[in-house]
Enzyme design. Structure first.
Site, PDB file in Angstrom:
ATOM      1  N   LYS A   1      42.967  46.529  25.086  1.00  0.00           N
ATOM      2  CA  LYS A   1      42.753  45.600  25.937  1.00  0.00           C
ATOM      3  C   LYS A   1      42.441  45.797  27.268  1.00  0.00           C
ATOM      4  CE  LYS A   1      45.296  42.125  27.467  1.00  0.00           C
ATOM      5  NZ  LYS A   1      45.239  41.757  29.109  1.00  0.00           N
ATOM      6  N   ASN A   2      43.473  46.401  27.906  1.00  0.00           N
ATOM      7  CA  ASN A   2      43.032  46.433  29.364  1.00  0.00           C
ATOM      8  C   ASN A   2      42.098  47.539  29.757  1.00  0.00           C
ATOM      9  OD1 ASN A   2      44.931  44.338  29.885  1.00  0.00           O
ATOM     10  ND2 ASN A   2      46.785  46.070  30.722  1.00  0.00           N
TER      11      ASN A   2
ATOM     12  N   ARG B   1      42.842  36.931  34.285  1.00  0.00           N
ATOM     13  CA  ARG B   1      42.804  37.277  35.603  1.00  0.00           C
ATOM     14  C   ARG B   1      41.887  38.645  35.415  1.00  0.00           C
ATOM     15  NH1 ARG B   1      45.779  37.993  40.228  1.00  0.00           N
ATOM     16  NH2 ARG B   1      45.770  39.995  41.293  1.00  0.00           N
TER      17      ARG B   1
ATOM     18  N   CYS C   1      49.974  32.593  38.138  1.00  0.00           N
ATOM     19  CA  CYS C   1      49.892  32.830  36.738  1.00  0.00           C
ATOM     20  C   CYS C   1      51.569  32.872  36.517  1.00  0.00           C
ATOM     21  CB  CYS C   1      49.636  34.332  36.668  1.00  0.00           C
ATOM     22  SG  CYS C   1      49.992  35.266  35.127  1.00  0.00           S
TER      23      CYS C   1
ATOM     24  N   ARG D   1      50.162  36.703  41.924  1.00  0.00           N
ATOM     25  CA  ARG D   1      49.332  37.593  41.688  1.00  0.00           C
ATOM     26  C   ARG D   1      48.277  37.554  42.705  1.00  0.00           C
ATOM     27  NH1 ARG D   1      48.652  38.516  35.264  1.00  0.00           N
ATOM     28  NH2 ARG D   1      48.052  40.724  35.775  1.00  0.00           N
TER      29      ARG D   1
ATOM     30  N   ASP E   1      54.209  45.851  31.056  1.00  0.00           N
ATOM     31  CA  ASP E   1      53.870  45.121  29.732  1.00  0.00           C
ATOM     32  C   ASP E   1      54.745  45.283  28.553  1.00  0.00           C
ATOM     33  OD1 ASP E   1      51.962  44.114  31.422  1.00  0.00           O
ATOM     34  OD2 ASP E   1      50.293  45.272  30.616  1.00  0.00           O
TER      35      ASP E   1
ATOM     36  N   ARG F   1      45.221  36.697  22.947  1.00  0.00           N
ATOM     37  CA  ARG F   1      44.594  37.177  24.121  1.00  0.00           C
ATOM     38  C   ARG F   1      44.551  38.599  23.939  1.00  0.00           C
ATOM     39  NH1 ARG F   1      46.884  35.889  29.283  1.00  0.00           N
ATOM     40  NH2 ARG F   1      45.422  37.572  29.532  1.00  0.00           N
TER      41      ARG F   1
HETATM   42  C1  UD1 Z   1      47.032  44.826  35.334  1.00  0.00           C
HETATM   43  C2  UD1 Z   1      47.147  44.742  33.558  1.00  0.00           C
HETATM   44  C3  UD1 Z   1      48.213  44.134  33.243  1.00  0.00           C
HETATM   45  C4  UD1 Z   1      49.849  44.834  33.947  1.00  0.00           C
HETATM   46  C5  UD1 Z   1      49.585  45.241  35.384  1.00  0.00           C
HETATM   47  C6  UD1 Z   1      50.597  46.117  35.827  1.00  0.00           C
HETATM   48  C7  UD1 Z   1      44.880  44.460  33.041  1.00  0.00           C
HETATM   49  C8  UD1 Z   1      43.749  43.585  32.522  1.00  0.00           C
HETATM   50  N1  UD1 Z   1      45.778  44.137  33.383  1.00  0.00           N
HETATM   51  O1  UD1 Z   1      47.098  43.786  35.965  1.00  0.00           O
HETATM   52  O2  UD1 Z   1      48.565  43.878  31.946  1.00  0.00           O
HETATM   53  O3  UD1 Z   1      50.690  44.222  33.775  1.00  0.00           O
HETATM   54  O4  UD1 Z   1      48.303  45.730  35.567  1.00  0.00           O
HETATM   55  O5  UD1 Z   1      50.455  47.276  35.414  1.00  0.00           O
HETATM   56  O6  UD1 Z   1      44.498  45.597  33.310  1.00  0.00           O
HETATM   57  N2  UD1 Z   1      49.118  43.042  43.882  1.00  0.00           N
HETATM   58  C9  UD1 Z   1      49.193  42.890  45.059  1.00  0.00           C
HETATM   59  N3  UD1 Z   1      47.854  42.778  45.541  1.00  0.00           N
HETATM   60  C10 UD1 Z   1      46.722  42.786  44.965  1.00  0.00           C
HETATM   61  C11 UD1 Z   1      46.729  43.128  43.725  1.00  0.00           C
HETATM   62  C12 UD1 Z   1      47.965  43.420  43.126  1.00  0.00           C
HETATM   63  O7  UD1 Z   1      50.200  42.724  45.857  1.00  0.00           O
HETATM   64  O8  UD1 Z   1      45.601  42.633  45.471  1.00  0.00           O
HETATM   65  C13 UD1 Z   1      50.555  43.310  43.124  1.00  0.00           C
HETATM   66  C14 UD1 Z   1      50.968  42.479  41.979  1.00  0.00           C
HETATM   67  O9  UD1 Z   1      51.282  41.194  42.478  1.00  0.00           O
HETATM   68  C15 UD1 Z   1      51.949  43.309  41.250  1.00  0.00           C
HETATM   69  C16 UD1 Z   1      51.352  44.580  41.695  1.00  0.00           C
HETATM   70  O10 UD1 Z   1      50.553  44.532  42.630  1.00  0.00           O
HETATM   71  O11 UD1 Z   1      53.180  43.077  41.876  1.00  0.00           O
HETATM   72  C17 UD1 Z   1      50.937  45.268  40.193  1.00  0.00           C
HETATM   73  O12 UD1 Z   1      49.754  44.517  39.930  1.00  0.00           O
HETATM   74  P1  UD1 Z   1      48.267  45.165  39.421  1.00  0.00           P
HETATM   75  O13 UD1 Z   1      48.393  46.476  39.056  1.00  0.00           O
HETATM   76  O14 UD1 Z   1      47.325  44.543  40.341  1.00  0.00           O
HETATM   77  O15 UD1 Z   1      48.056  44.245  38.042  1.00  0.00           O
HETATM   78  P2  UD1 Z   1      46.681  43.860  37.489  1.00  0.00           P
HETATM   79  O16 UD1 Z   1      45.793  44.940  37.922  1.00  0.00           O
HETATM   80  O17 UD1 Z   1      46.379  42.202  37.648  1.00  0.00           O
END
Ligand code: UD1
Length: 420
Positions: free
Chosen positions: A22-23, A92, A116, A121, A307, A399
């Site tokens: 999925k990701n 997201r 979320c 996030r 995850d 999902r």
């Molecule tokens: C992706 C995955 C999700 C997984 C997550 C962490 C997809 C579609 N989703 O989500 O399944 O749980 O990686 O492995 O691939 N953060 C910030 N600022 C930002 C962005 C993120 O502080 O601009 C923080 C987040 O709050 C979190 C950490 O960074 O604490 C990691 O999040 P992130 O890797 O961005 O998660 P996603 O990419 O949204």
């Protein structure tokens, strides 16, 4: 809306074929916005999230067909640069259309994904990186409004408070492939899904090096062309079936697994006493003796995946002894704790830690799914609980898990759908 009903107590056995990730598929679909030529995506999982991303692509001027696990994305005549709130708010990952829209059209208006259930996030890292590439960004009415006369390569440090960001790395990479000059992303995410996106972009004509390491280098090109790509197997779906085998004291063989992507999880399962047999892209997971409790800390890849945290918690709930799970990626990702406790688990939360005292048995109860992986953990608990459990709000599961209940049924589980 459906709910799942489970009668626990059956050891699961047999073979299950793991679907495409999925990701990986979601950002790869977003990347098709970078070209007007057709793209062929093979091994795509048929999921609610895949369909949401396809609807977003259609709203942005793409056409598509989705047969079996093959998606063909083509372009219609119009280009739209506005990704609507209604679609973006449900998922997201849809925020990662921002980078490719900017790359191709030099403008984008994408709804902020909003809060979320697994915690705040933010998107600050996405915006910081895109600004450094020369984008003007304003927040207007809940939308990110981004414009770039010229996208110019830059050195971008993308580390955040909680480590690297998967989707921010994806977004920056997808804008930078069509920027002028060289971009270096430091503290980039190393997840296999980021690597899969980079491989797809390279097939489209992008010049990328270092993907899979914390430093990615991108040399911008003028344009990208269509490409064909096969999506990597879903490591989280695979991990969930490994736990299904262990929690029910069963014997499941998983097919279509990339074993290299599973190191942290396999290491923990072995430490807990699981027997793991590898054979090519197949993995057989069994518990020949009583498992032992293990401590787990979630971290960005190659650490233990956040995850898989909820599913691991279900397993530890029925493993005698004390285990501690520490969540370091999303600190509030503990909505499943209360629901597991409703089923007789003994879990106490202390800040980013969950302290789990393994019990002999869980008992069936009505529980409510709060997010995707939490839902999976409740189904796993239901598979081992005494009596009947019902898991409502299963749209979360749909999902991210392809035919989850059907795959479990084929392994012998007593699980079926009923109307809520
Ligand atoms: C992706 C995955 C999700 C997984 C997550 C962490 C997809 C579609 N989703 O989500 O399944 O749980 O990686 O492995 O691939 N953060 C910030 N600022 C930002 C962005 C993120 O502080 O601009 C923080 C987040 O709050 C979190 C950490 O960074 O604490 C990691 O999040 P992130 O890797 O961005 O998660 P996603 O990419 O949204």
């Amino acid at each position: 809306m459906d709910k799942l009903v489970i009668e626990g107590g059956v050891p699961l056995s047999g073979e299950v074929v793991i679907s495409g990730s999925k990701n990986a598929v979601l950002p790869i679909l977003a990347a098709t916005l970078l070209t007007d030529e057709p793209c062929i995506i093979k091994g795509a999982p048929f999921l609610r999230d895949t369909n949401t991303m396809l609807k977003i692509l259609r709203s942005l001027g793409k056409d598509y067909s989705f047969h079996r696990d093959n998606i063909v994305v083509t372009s219609s005549k119009t280009h739209n640069f506005v990704a609507d709130y209604k679609l973006v708010s449900t998922m997201r990952a849809s925020f990662c259309v921002l980078g490719p829209l900017l790359g191709k059209l030099r403008k984008a208006k994408v709804s902020l994904p909003g809060g979320c259930i697994i915690g705040i996030r933010p998107v600050d890292l996405h915006l910081k990186g895109l600004r450094q590439l020369g984008t003007d960004i304003d927040i207007e009415g809940g939308y990110v409004v981004a414009k770039a006369k010229n996208l110019k390569g830059a050195s971008i440090y993308l580390g955040g408070e909680f480590g690297s960001s998967v989707l921010a790395t994806d977004n920056i990479m997808m804008a930078a492939v069509l920027a002028k000059g060289k971009t270096i992303i430091e503290s980039s995410a190393c997840e296999p899904e980021v690597v899969d996106l980079a491989e797809f972009l390279i097939k489209m004509g992008a010049k990328i090096r270092g993907h899979g390491t914390p430093t990615i280098e991108i040399e911008g090109v003028k344009e990208l062309h269509g490409a064909e790509h096969k999506i990597i197997p879903d490591r989280i779906e695979a991990g969930t079936f490994m736990i299904a085998s262990l929690i029910t004291k069963g014997n499941i063989t998983l097919r279509n697994v990339n074993i290299q992507h599973q190191s942290a999880l396999l290491d923990k399962l072995k430490e807990a006493g699981a027997t793991i047999h590898k054979d090519g892209d197949c993995l057989t997971v069994t518990a020949k003796r009583q498992l032992k409790p293990v401590n787990v800390t979630t971290l960005p890849y190659p650490g233990f995946p956040t995850d898989m945290q909820a599913q691991m918690m279900s397993l530890m709930s029925v493993t005698p002894g004390i285990s501690i799970i520490t969540e370091k990626v999303f600190q509030d990702r503990f909505m499943h704790v209360a629901e597991l406790n409703r089923m007789g688990a003994r879990i106490q939360r202390e800040g980013p830690h969950a302290i789990i005292e393994g019990v002999k048995r869980l008992s069936g109860a009505s529980v409510m799914a709060s997010d995707l992986r939490a839902s999976a953990s409740l189904v796993l608990a239901g598979l081992v609980a005494k009596g009947k459990s019902t898991v409502s709000r299963i749209y979360h599961l749909e999902r991210g898990y392809e035919n989850f209940d059907e795959k479990l049924r084929r392994l012998g589980a007593r699980i079926w759908r009923e109307k809520e």
